[in-house]
Design a protein around this motif. Structure first.
Motif, PDB file in Angstrom:
ATOM      1  N   ALA A  95     -69.359  46.200 -62.257  1.00  0.00           N
ATOM      2  CA  ALA A  95     -68.617  45.527 -63.101  1.00  0.00           C
ATOM      3  C   ALA A  95     -67.261  46.291 -63.113  1.00  0.00           C
ATOM      4  CB  ALA A  95     -69.214  45.627 -64.421  1.00  0.00           C
ATOM      5  N   HIS A  96     -66.155  45.732 -63.180  1.00  0.00           N
ATOM      6  CA  HIS A  96     -64.852  46.149 -63.387  1.00  0.00           C
ATOM      7  C   HIS A  96     -64.041  45.857 -64.646  1.00  0.00           C
ATOM      8  CE1 HIS A  96     -64.740  47.093 -58.821  1.00  0.00           C
ATOM      9  NE2 HIS A  96     -65.780  46.257 -59.054  1.00  0.00           N
ATOM     10  N   ILE A  97     -63.467  46.538 -65.494  1.00  0.00           N
ATOM     11  CA  ILE A  97     -62.516  46.317 -66.327  1.00  0.00           C
ATOM     12  C   ILE A  97     -61.167  46.712 -66.248  1.00  0.00           C
ATOM     13  CG2 ILE A  97     -62.236  46.693 -69.047  1.00  0.00           C
ATOM     14  CD1 ILE A  97     -65.119  47.799 -69.078  1.00  0.00           C
ATOM     15  N   LEU A  98     -60.236  45.655 -66.162  1.00  0.00           N
ATOM     16  CA  LEU A  98     -58.810  45.784 -65.631  1.00  0.00           C
ATOM     17  C   LEU A  98     -57.896  45.501 -66.734  1.00  0.00           C
ATOM     18  CD1 LEU A  98     -59.270  43.861 -62.196  1.00  0.00           C
ATOM     19  CD2 LEU A  98     -59.464  46.216 -62.749  1.00  0.00           C
ATOM     20  N   ALA A  99     -56.848  46.430 -66.703  1.00  0.00           N
ATOM     21  CA  ALA A  99     -55.827  45.979 -67.657  1.00  0.00           C
ATOM     22  C   ALA A  99     -54.798  44.966 -67.070  1.00  0.00           C
ATOM     23  CB  ALA A  99     -55.017  47.210 -67.798  1.00  0.00           C
ATOM     24  N   PRO A 100     -53.878  44.233 -68.137  1.00  0.00           N
ATOM     25  CA  PRO A 100     -53.226  43.226 -67.381  1.00  0.00           C
ATOM     26  C   PRO A 100     -51.874  43.699 -66.822  1.00  0.00           C
ATOM     27  CG  PRO A 100     -53.140  43.433 -69.771  1.00  0.00           C
ATOM     28  CD  PRO A 100     -54.141  44.204 -69.338  1.00  0.00           C
ATOM     29  N   GLU A 101     -51.967  44.010 -65.662  1.00  0.00           N
ATOM     30  CA  GLU A 101     -51.052  44.554 -64.707  1.00  0.00           C
ATOM     31  C   GLU A 101     -50.825  43.860 -63.467  1.00  0.00           C
ATOM     32  OE1 GLU A 101     -51.877  48.561 -64.208  1.00  0.00           O
ATOM     33  OE2 GLU A 101     -51.569  49.298 -66.023  1.00  0.00           O
ATOM     34  N   ASN A 102     -49.527  43.863 -63.214  1.00  0.00           N
ATOM     35  CA  ASN A 102     -49.362  42.942 -61.916  1.00  0.00           C
ATOM     36  C   ASN A 102     -50.092  43.596 -60.735  1.00  0.00           C
ATOM     37  OD1 ASN A 102     -48.138  41.250 -60.134  1.00  0.00           O
ATOM     38  ND2 ASN A 102     -46.099  42.568 -59.780  1.00  0.00           N
ATOM     39  N   GLY A 103     -50.918  42.694 -60.188  1.00  0.00           N
ATOM     40  CA  GLY A 103     -51.512  43.215 -58.782  1.00  0.00           C
ATOM     41  C   GLY A 103     -52.765  44.030 -58.884  1.00  0.00           C
ATOM     42  N   ALA A 104     -53.392  44.137 -60.377  1.00  0.00           N
ATOM     43  CA  ALA A 104     -54.290  45.022 -60.541  1.00  0.00           C
ATOM     44  C   ALA A 104     -55.474  44.382 -60.069  1.00  0.00           C
ATOM     45  CB  ALA A 104     -54.544  44.944 -62.252  1.00  0.00           C
ATOM     46  N   LEU A 105     -55.817  43.225 -59.566  1.00  0.00           N
ATOM     47  CA  LEU A 105     -56.948  42.804 -59.363  1.00  0.00           C
ATOM     48  C   LEU A 105     -57.176  43.054 -57.703  1.00  0.00           C
ATOM     49  CD1 LEU A 105     -59.483  40.999 -59.368  1.00  0.00           C
ATOM     50  CD2 LEU A 105     -58.427  39.144 -58.838  1.00  0.00           C
ATOM     51  N   VAL A 106     -55.965  42.926 -57.071  1.00  0.00           N
ATOM     52  CA  VAL A 106     -55.932  43.153 -55.529  1.00  0.00           C
ATOM     53  C   VAL A 106     -56.203  44.427 -55.339  1.00  0.00           C
ATOM     54  CG1 VAL A 106     -54.464  42.933 -53.424  1.00  0.00           C
ATOM     55  CG2 VAL A 106     -54.621  41.070 -55.139  1.00  0.00           C
ATOM     56  N   GLN A 107     -55.307  45.306 -56.227  1.00  0.00           N
ATOM     57  CA  GLN A 107     -55.519  46.755 -55.901  1.00  0.00           C
ATOM     58  C   GLN A 107     -57.079  47.359 -56.310  1.00  0.00           C
ATOM     59  OE1 GLN A 107     -52.402  49.136 -58.100  1.00  0.00           O
ATOM     60  NE2 GLN A 107     -53.418  51.025 -57.569  1.00  0.00           N
ATOM     61  N   GLU A 108     -57.669  46.657 -57.260  1.00  0.00           N
ATOM     62  CA  GLU A 108     -58.985  47.246 -57.580  1.00  0.00           C
ATOM     63  C   GLU A 108     -59.969  46.990 -56.630  1.00  0.00           C
ATOM     64  OE1 GLU A 108     -62.145  48.901 -60.098  1.00  0.00           O
ATOM     65  OE2 GLU A 108     -59.939  49.216 -60.023  1.00  0.00           O
ATOM     66  N   LEU A 109     -59.700  45.683 -55.977  1.00  0.00           N
ATOM     67  CA  LEU A 109     -60.727  45.304 -54.913  1.00  0.00           C
ATOM     68  C   LEU A 109     -60.607  45.808 -53.470  1.00  0.00           C
ATOM     69  CD1 LEU A 109     -61.559  41.574 -56.168  1.00  0.00           C
ATOM     70  CD2 LEU A 109     -62.728  43.472 -56.743  1.00  0.00           C
ATOM     71  N   TYR A 110     -59.316  45.817 -53.249  1.00  0.00           N
ATOM     72  CA  TYR A 110     -58.990  46.195 -51.935  1.00  0.00           C
ATOM     73  C   TYR A 110     -58.398  47.450 -51.455  1.00  0.00           C
ATOM     74  CZ  TYR A 110     -60.019  41.034 -51.669  1.00  0.00           C
ATOM     75  OH  TYR A 110     -60.647  39.900 -51.653  1.00  0.00           O
ATOM     76  N   THR A 111     -58.342  48.360 -52.304  1.00  0.00           N
ATOM     77  CA  THR A 111     -57.828  49.774 -52.252  1.00  0.00           C
ATOM     78  C   THR A 111     -58.895  50.818 -52.555  1.00  0.00           C
ATOM     79  OG1 THR A 111     -56.667  49.825 -54.536  1.00  0.00           O
ATOM     80  CG2 THR A 111     -55.385  49.087 -52.314  1.00  0.00           C
ATOM     81  N   ARG A 112     -58.590  51.818 -51.914  1.00  0.00           N
ATOM     82  CA  ARG A 112     -59.669  53.167 -52.118  1.00  0.00           C
ATOM     83  C   ARG A 112     -59.495  53.584 -53.680  1.00  0.00           C
ATOM     84  NH1 ARG A 112     -59.407  58.420 -52.442  1.00  0.00           N
ATOM     85  NH2 ARG A 112     -57.199  58.452 -52.011  1.00  0.00           N
ATOM     86  N   ASP A 113     -58.057  53.732 -54.135  1.00  0.00           N
ATOM     87  CA  ASP A 113     -57.864  54.302 -55.414  1.00  0.00           C
ATOM     88  C   ASP A 113     -58.346  53.328 -56.544  1.00  0.00           C
ATOM     89  OD1 ASP A 113     -57.319  56.679 -54.308  1.00  0.00           O
ATOM     90  OD2 ASP A 113     -55.081  55.925 -53.958  1.00  0.00           O
ATOM     91  N   GLY A 114     -57.896  51.947 -56.581  1.00  0.00           N
ATOM     92  CA  GLY A 114     -58.194  51.323 -57.492  1.00  0.00           C
ATOM     93  C   GLY A 114     -57.325  51.340 -58.596  1.00  0.00           C
ATOM     94  N   CYS A 115     -57.584  50.538 -59.780  1.00  0.00           N
ATOM     95  CA  CYS A 115     -56.641  50.849 -60.815  1.00  0.00           C
ATOM     96  C   CYS A 115     -57.320  50.616 -62.145  1.00  0.00           C
ATOM     97  CB  CYS A 115     -55.356  50.155 -60.903  1.00  0.00           C
ATOM     98  SG  CYS A 115     -55.984  48.151 -61.061  1.00  0.00           S
ATOM     99  N   GLY A 116     -58.604  50.285 -62.228  1.00  0.00           N
ATOM    100  CA  GLY A 116     -59.288  50.082 -63.350  1.00  0.00           C
ATOM    101  C   GLY A 116     -60.740  50.918 -63.587  1.00  0.00           C
ATOM    102  N   THR A 117     -61.526  50.502 -64.397  1.00  0.00           N
ATOM    103  CA  THR A 117     -62.607  51.075 -64.597  1.00  0.00           C
ATOM    104  C   THR A 117     -64.015  50.438 -63.911  1.00  0.00           C
ATOM    105  OG1 THR A 117     -62.023  51.818 -66.976  1.00  0.00           O
ATOM    106  CG2 THR A 117     -64.304  52.058 -66.251  1.00  0.00           C
TER     107      THR A 117
END
Length: 710
Positions: free
Chosen positions: A519-541
């Protein structure tokens, strides 16, 4: 576009001919067509040799009239002044004009007939491109006259199209004389790339890359380069391809300026191979409508009010509002997604259909919430059954399923369902790989003592967090908070977005307990979904299932079980002999993986100075191999090392080297070990050393994603 008209007039005047102002010879009205002589003219559609707009010297439209006189050239804007053009461009343009004129003259040769007594030669474009009308009657090798025929053959539309294309290509053509082929080093002249050039320090001479061999010098990409980022995303793209994800979109995000970008990102995940279910909430729109319809004289009315933190009492009037707002949210999302799919995905090759489409319908049924604590919730309900096969059929056609908070019962009644709970229920029923909740407020978790962000939570961690704030999710889908008014935690929950994030954690737990992997919890930021799913660092919880369940620290009661597990490998020479006395002495450094009280895997973790840790004696029972337990044990020990501050993990092996290489370890020499471990290294055994450096939890999450999807 030269001055052929003036030259033609000048030639006729010198020959003593009677010509008009426009350069034509005065011919009596009774003159036959066989007596009509050819004249060169460029006066537009009225001239006999007019072809098309590409060869016109003057245009009827005043805005396109070009005068070659010096005065006109001076009055032209600087960008149209031919003197301002580069010399090579002007020369190339003149060559093209001469070339086109030669083609035209060759075509007009077919328009002359052989007569008697004289030859009329056409004007030709030679040298500077000016037209020279020459009438030569003496030097003829033929016995008759060439007489121009007035019955010109009709041009086909194909010829006109080719002529227009040729004219258009002339305007866009690059002059080949302006192109040089140079070494790549000369083209990359900025300071950063100049550092890649080769320099001979002994004789201080520059060595061009073209002289160093067939290949350029390999330089690793910088940390911010697109190439390195895309390479790092390749494993995530491969792991997510074919998996199913459920997205929950709160109604507040429709008014967010970044909402179109969010739809673009969702469309991108579809194009990268993911199967998508969207669950759209409309609580925000309903609240706005009901707040505007409040009647001060009906304070006793419970319809529309939110009871027990998150469940609304839906009476008949409120249900009508819910229908309207749910329809608005649905069509708004469909409109945005259709645009994103067409913009980024395009059409199926050879078809007019989009690569993906948005499909809505009755993909789940609902049942009434009923009466609770004396309150009738009327048309408030919760999910009853998810139509799994129908959703899978939609996914087989590469379409997106869109659900709203309106569920229909088998009897035809419509119920208002909590959208967050609906998303968790659908994700669990479909055994989704992921469920993603988008927050309205940007919040994250932070360690109070280290001030470092907490981006990863295990199921046990999330469960403890909810218990700390006394929050729980009712089986029918509503959230309950049992904190007292004077509790110190109340102040923390009053922070913007704190309660919302905690509620999303609660619904994430519902999904994980139903079988969802992450489960992922993401803030409303530009590109947050792509960064969370396809990068190592991600941006959410990230909240993941506890795949390490069953792993614990060993005690003295486990010595016999560990000895029996490793003994066959000791006899084969794969492991170093470890007698029971040694196991008892070092038992606190061992960890075991148990199932029904039976030890099925074990591993040892030793810490050394300088941030080093050694993983040894990693063994899985023969009956339980190929089930991911070896990866689970390795991941667990790596996380323990990271918690202890050891980011460099190494192993010694004589037989299973390839298994560790596949998991990110690389071979090193004995000198790379910490000094205390170098002193204990067995030179006679000659074990190979493999080391891995762990940057953080996200590195381990990436490895876990890889082996857990196998």
């Amino acid at each position: 576009f030269r001055d052929g008209t003036e030259k033609a007039i000048e030639s006729e005047s010198k020959a003593g001919k009677n010509v008009n102002d426009d350069g034509r010879e005065n011919v009596p009205a009774a003159t036959t067509t066989s007596q009509t002589r050819f004249r060169v003219s460029r006066d537009g559609p009225q001239s006999e040799n007019f072809r098309d707009g590409a060869r016109m010297a003057t245009y009827q439209e005043k805005s396109f009239i070009i005068d070659k006189s010096a005065k006109a050239d001076e009055s032209m804007p600087p960008e149209l002044n031919s003197q301002n053009l580069p010399l090579q461009r002007r020369r190339f343009r003149e060559e093209r004009i001469r070339h086109n004129e030669n083609i035209r003259l060759n075509e007009e040769e077919h328009e002359f007939l052989v007569g008697g007594g004289e030859v009329i030669q056409k004007a030709s474009s030679i040298g500077d491109g000016r037209q020279n009308a020459i009438l030569d009657k003496k030097n003829s090798n033929y016995g008759g006259n060439f007489i121009m025929s007035t019955n010109k053959p009709d041009r086909s539309s194909t010829d006109n199209d080719i002529s227009r294309e040729d004219a258009a290509s002339t305007l866009l053509t690059i002059d080949p004389t302006s192109i040089d082929i140079i070494p790549l080093d000369e083209f990359k002249a900025d300071e950063e790339l100049e550092e890649l050039s080769l320099f001979n320090e002994e004789d201080s001479t520059y060595i061009s890359q073209a002289h160093t061999g067939l290949f350029s010098k390999w330089v690793d990409a910088s940390s911010g380069s697109f190439v390195k980022m895309f390479r790092g995303s390749a494993s995530y793209i491969a792991n997510h391809r074919g998996t199913l994800a459920v997205y929950h979109i709160p109604g507040e995000l429709l008014a967010w300026e970044g909402f179109p970008g969010l739809m673009d990102d969702i469309a991108l995940t579809l194009l990268l191979g993911m199967k998508i279910v969207l669950v759209a909430g409309c609580r925000h729109q309903i609240d706005i409508r009901l707040d505007g319809n409040e009647d001060d004289d009906e304070e006793h009315r419970t319809g529309g009010k939110v009871m027990m933190s998150s469940i609304r009492v839906t009476d008949e009037e409120t249900l009508r509002v819910v229908k309207e707002e749910a329809g608005f949210v649905r069509f708004e999302i469909e409109r945005r997604l259709a645009r994103s799919l067409r913009l980024h995905g395009g059409l199926i090759k050879g078809s007019e259909s989009l690569i993906g489409n948005v499909v809505s319908g009755n993909f789940y049924s609902a049942q009434p919430f009923g009466v609770l604590d004396g309150i009738d919730y009327c048309w408030t309900g919760f999910p009853r059954k998810v139509e799994i096969e129908r959703i899978r059929q939609v996914h087989e056609t590469n379409d997106i399923v869109l659900l709203t908070s309106l569920g229909v019962s088998p009897s035809g009644e419509i119920f208002n369902v909590n959208s967050e709970f609906l998303a968790a229920s659908v994700a669990g029923a479909l055994s989704a790989s992921k469920i993603i909740y988008f927050n309205v407020h940007g919040t994250s978790f932070q360690n109070k003592y280290t001030k470092k962000p907490v981006q990863n939570l295990r199921v046990s961690d999330a469960r403890n967090l909810l218990a700390h704030y006394k929050m729980r999710i009712h089986p029918k889908g509503f959230c309950l908070v049992d904190l007292d008014e004077d509790s110190p935690h109340q102040e923390a929950l009053r922070a913007p977005g704190a309660m919302e994030t905690l509620i999303k954690v609660g619904y994430s737990m519902v999904a994980l307990e139903k079988g969802v992997k992450r489960a992922h919890i993401l803030a409303p930021e530009n590109g947050a979904l792509v960064q969370e799913l396809y990068t190592r660092d991600g941006c959410g919880t990230l909240i993941s299932r506890d795949i390490y369940e069953g792993i614990r620290r060993a005690d003295v009661n486990d010595v016999s079980g560990i000895y029996d597990l490793i003994d066959p490998l000791v006899r084969q020479g794969t492991l170093v002999e470890r007698p029971k006395s040694q196991l008892e002495k070092e038992i606190l450094s061992y960890y075991v993986y148990t199932r029904d009280g039976l030890i099925v895997a074990t591993g040892q973790l030793k810490r050394f100075e300088g941030g080093f840790a050694e993983i040894g004696c990693l063994v899985v029972s023969k009956d339980y191999r190929r089930g991911g337990r070896g990866d689970a044990m390795l991941g667990y020990l790596e996380r323990l090392s990271l918690q202890c501050g050891a980011k460099k993990v190494f192993v010694l092996s004589t037989q299973t080297m390839e298994w560790f290489v596949e998991r990110g370890f690389r071979e090193v020499q004995v000198g790379s070990l910490p000094p205390s471990r170098q002193a204990m290294y067995n030179v006679k055994r000659k074990s190979k050393i493999y080391m891995k450096e762990i940057d953080g939890d996200r590195d381990l999450d990436a490895a876990e994603l890889w082996w857990s999807n196998r």
